[in-house]
Each structure stands twice: as structure tokens, then as C-alpha cells.
Design a protein around this motif. Structure first.
Motif, PDB file in Angstrom:
ATOM      1  N   GLN A   1      10.925  -2.631  23.825  1.00  0.00           N
ATOM      2  CA  GLN A   1      10.252  -3.531  22.995  1.00  0.00           C
ATOM      3  C   GLN A   1       9.367  -2.805  21.904  1.00  0.00           C
ATOM      4  N   THR A   2      10.024  -1.701  21.669  1.00  0.00           N
ATOM      5  CA  THR A   2       9.438  -1.099  20.380  1.00  0.00           C
ATOM      6  C   THR A   2      10.481  -0.482  19.384  1.00  0.00           C
TER       7      THR A   2
ATOM      8  N   CYS B   1       5.859  10.337  -1.296  1.00  0.00           N
ATOM      9  CA  CYS B   1       5.205   9.419  -0.690  1.00  0.00           C
ATOM     10  C   CYS B   1       5.983   8.126  -0.595  1.00  0.00           C
ATOM     11  N   PHE B   2       5.553   7.087   0.265  1.00  0.00           N
ATOM     12  CA  PHE B   2       6.296   5.695   0.435  1.00  0.00           C
ATOM     13  C   PHE B   2       5.369   4.530   0.279  1.00  0.00           C
ATOM     14  N   ARG B   3       5.803   3.434  -0.243  1.00  0.00           N
ATOM     15  CA  ARG B   3       5.213   2.280  -0.748  1.00  0.00           C
ATOM     16  C   ARG B   3       4.826   1.621   0.877  1.00  0.00           C
ATOM     17  N   ASP B   4       5.852   1.823   1.704  1.00  0.00           N
ATOM     18  CA  ASP B   4       5.581   0.997   3.105  1.00  0.00           C
ATOM     19  C   ASP B   4       6.328   1.913   4.085  1.00  0.00           C
ATOM     20  N   VAL B   5       6.074   1.508   5.320  1.00  0.00           N
ATOM     21  CA  VAL B   5       6.862   2.214   6.484  1.00  0.00           C
ATOM     22  C   VAL B   5       7.436   1.411   7.100  1.00  0.00           C
ATOM     23  N   LYS B   6       7.652   0.205   6.809  1.00  0.00           N
ATOM     24  CA  LYS B   6       8.553  -1.106   7.592  1.00  0.00           C
ATOM     25  C   LYS B   6       9.937  -0.984   6.816  1.00  0.00           C
ATOM     26  N   ILE B   7      11.042  -0.668   7.757  1.00  0.00           N
ATOM     27  CA  ILE B   7      12.519  -0.728   7.022  1.00  0.00           C
ATOM     28  C   ILE B   7      13.003  -2.127   7.716  1.00  0.00           C
ATOM     29  N   ALA B   8      13.455  -2.755   6.844  1.00  0.00           N
ATOM     30  CA  ALA B   8      14.052  -4.287   6.923  1.00  0.00           C
ATOM     31  C   ALA B   8      15.491  -4.040   7.765  1.00  0.00           C
ATOM     32  N   ASN B   9      15.569  -3.570   8.794  1.00  0.00           N
ATOM     33  CA  ASN B   9      16.836  -3.166   9.387  1.00  0.00           C
ATOM     34  C   ASN B   9      16.822  -2.788  10.683  1.00  0.00           C
TER      35      ASN B   9
ATOM     36  N   GLU C   1       0.810  -1.075  -0.018  1.00  0.00           N
ATOM     37  CA  GLU C   1      -0.009   0.198   0.039  1.00  0.00           C
ATOM     38  C   GLU C   1       1.041   1.294   0.125  1.00  0.00           C
ATOM     39  N   THR C   2       0.340   2.175  -0.732  1.00  0.00           N
ATOM     40  CA  THR C   2       1.142   3.497  -0.900  1.00  0.00           C
ATOM     41  C   THR C   2       0.683   4.564   0.109  1.00  0.00           C
ATOM     42  N   HIS C   3       1.595   5.066   1.123  1.00  0.00           N
ATOM     43  CA  HIS C   3       1.243   5.968   1.919  1.00  0.00           C
ATOM     44  C   HIS C   3       1.807   7.277   1.437  1.00  0.00           C
ATOM     45  N   ASN C   4       0.644   8.653   1.783  1.00  0.00           N
ATOM     46  CA  ASN C   4       1.299   9.816   1.332  1.00  0.00           C
ATOM     47  C   ASN C   4       1.956  10.297   2.575  1.00  0.00           C
ATOM     48  N   LEU C   5       3.127  11.116   2.036  1.00  0.00           N
ATOM     49  CA  LEU C   5       4.160  11.494   3.094  1.00  0.00           C
ATOM     50  C   LEU C   5       3.542  12.270   4.317  1.00  0.00           C
ATOM     51  N   THR C   6       2.371  13.210   4.017  1.00  0.00           N
ATOM     52  CA  THR C   6       1.830  13.931   4.970  1.00  0.00           C
ATOM     53  C   THR C   6       1.033  13.200   6.124  1.00  0.00           C
ATOM     54  N   PHE C   7       1.042  11.921   5.874  1.00  0.00           N
ATOM     55  CA  PHE C   7       0.474  10.914   6.859  1.00  0.00           C
ATOM     56  C   PHE C   7       1.337  10.058   7.532  1.00  0.00           C
ATOM     57  N   ILE C   8       2.637  10.137   7.157  1.00  0.00           N
ATOM     58  CA  ILE C   8       3.704   9.227   7.614  1.00  0.00           C
ATOM     59  C   ILE C   8       4.244  10.136   8.740  1.00  0.00           C
ATOM     60  N   SER C   9       4.260   9.662   9.876  1.00  0.00           N
ATOM     61  CA  SER C   9       5.080  10.534  11.036  1.00  0.00           C
ATOM     62  C   SER C   9       6.204   9.496  11.760  1.00  0.00           C
ATOM     63  N   GLU C  10       6.220   8.105  11.250  1.00  0.00           N
ATOM     64  CA  GLU C  10       7.400   7.372  11.767  1.00  0.00           C
ATOM     65  C   GLU C  10       7.623   6.153  10.934  1.00  0.00           C
ATOM     66  N   PHE C  11       8.646   5.476  11.175  1.00  0.00           N
ATOM     67  CA  PHE C  11       8.789   4.408  10.427  1.00  0.00           C
ATOM     68  C   PHE C  11       8.965   3.140  11.399  1.00  0.00           C
ATOM     69  N   HIS C  12       8.954   1.816  11.031  1.00  0.00           N
ATOM     70  CA  HIS C  12       9.130   0.929  11.932  1.00  0.00           C
ATOM     71  C   HIS C  12      10.257  -0.090  11.411  1.00  0.00           C
ATOM     72  N   LEU C  13      11.328  -0.149  12.381  1.00  0.00           N
ATOM     73  CA  LEU C  13      12.335  -0.868  12.096  1.00  0.00           C
ATOM     74  C   LEU C  13      12.148  -2.614  12.616  1.00  0.00           C
ATOM     75  N   THR C  14      12.439  -3.167  11.567  1.00  0.00           N
ATOM     76  CA  THR C  14      12.136  -5.073  11.933  1.00  0.00           C
ATOM     77  C   THR C  14      13.167  -5.479  13.142  1.00  0.00           C
ATOM     78  N   GLY C  15      14.413  -4.793  13.257  1.00  0.00           N
ATOM     79  CA  GLY C  15      15.323  -5.459  14.019  1.00  0.00           C
ATOM     80  C   GLY C  15      15.763  -7.076  13.903  1.00  0.00           C
ATOM     81  N   PHE C  16      16.495  -7.240  14.823  1.00  0.00           N
ATOM     82  CA  PHE C  16      17.087  -8.714  14.602  1.00  0.00           C
ATOM     83  C   PHE C  16      15.908 -10.134  14.736  1.00  0.00           C
TER      84      PHE C  16
END
Length: 309
Positions: A88-89, A168-176, A2-17
Motif C-alpha cells: 500500500q505504498t 529541479c522538478f515542479r512536482d514529485v508525483k508521476i501519473a503512472n 510548487e517547484t522542488h530543488n533536486l537536492t531535496f528530492i529523494s523519492e517520487f510518488h507513483l499514482t498507480g491505477f
């Protein structure tokens, strides 16, 4: 995705190990140990260079600055990861992500530039020993350090300008476990060709050219060493640059392996392990390489230890 508009993105989610609760104490202990050993080891290098007047030379001037950069480099990523394990976040704000990405680029570029400058220093010392004190004068050393800082800041600002163009971004999850520039760029909806061209163009300028400078310096160094008549002279000349060469191989080996691996067959787990190697493990090993392979540093550290006792 899903594509997210930049104006609605306030944070990213890091996957971690790992999100396994049983592994969290192990990961916490591991990364905290890596961080503390890195900071302590590099502080000892800085203290040794400052306290011993015999180490007030261009080579150790650049080495102490490399240690400062390594402390800042690992502090950009690992403390945030340790806090994420405790709380744990794995959420990082949009501005926090851009700030972390900017600092990451500054310090990795500083590492790159300082290793290049140190290779030039070894080139002058071995190929032009009679003119070493004249060429590598304090003014030139400070100028080379300031040039490295300027180039690193310029590189960081180029990446920031590119990132700020994303609408805009396709996702907010960063795989790192941190905001890696290439992965942040890959999430944007911008034209893939433009992103790839800009990324590789910037990488060629700030990555390839310093590497070529190091290779050329060592080509000249090896040529000069082979022309030396005595084996003891060749051994002494090689020993003066063996520590630096070890760090160069470690830094470029892990970094190049990351990008080649991602181009051939990228997987999030392999990418995170490779990122950990050059963001945390390499800065941790640098003090050990210099203290174990460098007699001047090891002798100074022994004297500091004997004074404490």
C-alpha cells in the motif's frame, strides 16, 4: 505546482491505477496473473527453441532472444507494481526511478531492434531464399544481436544524461505505475523546447528508423509474394512471417497509440492503460501468437508435453 530543488528530492510518488481498498485484491490477482503467464509463456518458447535442433535457425534464434527481452521488460515494471499493491505504498526512490527508467528504455529498445532484425531475416528468407543460409550465417546473427544490445544501451545512456541535467522538478508525483521517461522529463523545470526537441530527436532515431526498416522489409516481402506463380507458394511465404507481423502490429500499434493519444488529449488513466498494453499485455501475448500461429513451435511444445506425460 510548487517547484522542488533536486537536492531535496529523494523519492517520487507513483499514482498507480487505483487507491480503492476494495480494488486492490483484484488488481493484485490481475497483474500477478499477467506476470506469471508472461514469464511461463516466454520460458516455454525459449525451452522449445533450445530443445529442438530443427529450431536452431536464425528466425528462432532471434525469437528466443525476444522472449528473454520480454521477460526482462515486464520484470522492470510489473513486480514493483505488485509490491506497491501489497505494501500500500507507491513511493520509489530517485535513484530507483532512474534505474527503472534506464532498464525500461533498454528493453523496449531491444524489443524494437529485435523486431527490426526479424523483419530483415524474413526479407532475406522470402526475397533471397537461395542465399539465405549464406547471408544469415551464425556470425551475422550474433553481430546483429550485439548491435541491438549496443544501440539499446546507447539509447538508455542518452536518456540518463538528459535526466541527470535536471536541477529541479515542479512536482514529485508521476501519473503512472512506473517511471515513464516522458513523464519524468515533463516534471523537470528545464526548458520545455529543449526537452521536446531532444525527446523527439531520440525517438525519431530509435523509434522511427526501425519502423521504417520494418515497413521497407515488408514492402519487399509483399512484392515478392505477389510475384509468386502458385497460390500455395504465396500462402506458405506469408505464413512464415504472419506471426512476426502480428507482433509488430501489436507492439507498434499500442506504442504509437500511446504517443498519439498523449499528443491529442492526454489523461492519466488512459496513459496508464496504454502503458500497460505495451509493457505487460504485449509481452504476454507474444508467446501465444507464436505458439498458435507457428506450426514448428506448436509441434515442439506438444512433444515436450507428451514427454512429461
Amino acid at each position: 505546482m510548487e517547484t522542488h530543488n533536486l537536492t531535496f528530492i529523494s523519492e517520487f510518488h507513483l499514482t498507480g491505477f487505483s487507491e480503492d481498498p476494495e480494488l486492490q485484491p483484484i488488481l493484485f490477482g490481475l497483474f500477478l496473473s499477467i506476470y506469471l503467464v508472461t514469464v511461463l509463456g516466454n520460458l516455454l518458447i525459449i525451452l522449445a527453441v533450445i530443445s529442438d535442433s530443427h529450431l536452431h535457425t536464425p528466425m528462432y534464434f532471434f525469437l528466443s532472444n525476444l522472449s528473454i527481452v520480454d521477460i526482462c521488460f515486464i520484470s522492470t515494471t510489473v513486480p514493483k507494481m505488485i509490491v506497491d499493491i501489497i505494501t500500500q505504498t507507491r513511493i520509489i526512490s530517485y535513484m530507483g526511478c532512474l534505474t527503472q527508467m534506464s532498464l525500461f528504455i533498454i528493453f523496449i529498445c531491444m524489443d524494437d531492434m529485435l523486431l527490426t532484425v526479424m523483419a530483415y531475416d524474413r526479407f532475406v528468407a522470402i526475397c533471397h531464399p537461395l542465399h539465405y543460409a549464406v547471408i544469415m550465417n551464425p556470425r551475422l546473427c550474433v553481430w546483429l544481436l550485439l548491435l541491438s544490445v549496443f544501440i539499446s544501451l546507447f539509447d538508455s545512456q542518452l536518456h540518463n544524461l538528459i535526466a541527470l541535467q535536471f536541477t529541479c522538478f515542479r512536482d514529485v508525483k508521476i501519473a503512472n505505475f512506473f517511471c515513464h521517461p516522458s513523464q519524468v522529463f515533463s516534471l523537470s523545470c528545464s526548458d520545455a523546447l529543449i526537452k521536446t526537441m531532444v525527446t523527439y530527436f531520440v525517438g525519431a532515431i530509435f523509434g522511427l528508423f526501425p519502423m521504417l526498416g520494418i515497413l521497407f522489409s515488408y514492402y519487399k516481402i509483399v512484392s515478392s509474394i505477389l510475384k509468386m506463380p502458385s497460390s500455395s507458394g504465396r500462402y506458405k511465404a506469408f505464413s512464415t512471417c504472419s506471426s512476426h507481423l502480428s507482433i509488430v502490429c501489436l507492439f507498434y500499434g499500442t506504442g504509437t497509440g500511446t504517443y498519439i493519444g498523449s499528443a491529442v488529449s492526454y489523461s492519466p488513466s488512459k496513459g496508464m492503460v496504454a502503458s500497460l498494453m505495451y509493457t505487460a499485455v504485449t509481452p504476454m501475448l507474444n508467446p501465444f501468437i507464436y505458439s498458435l500461429r507457428n506450426r514448428d513451435i506448436s509441434n515442439t511444445l506438444k512433444r515436450l508435453h507428451s514427454w512429461r506425460v
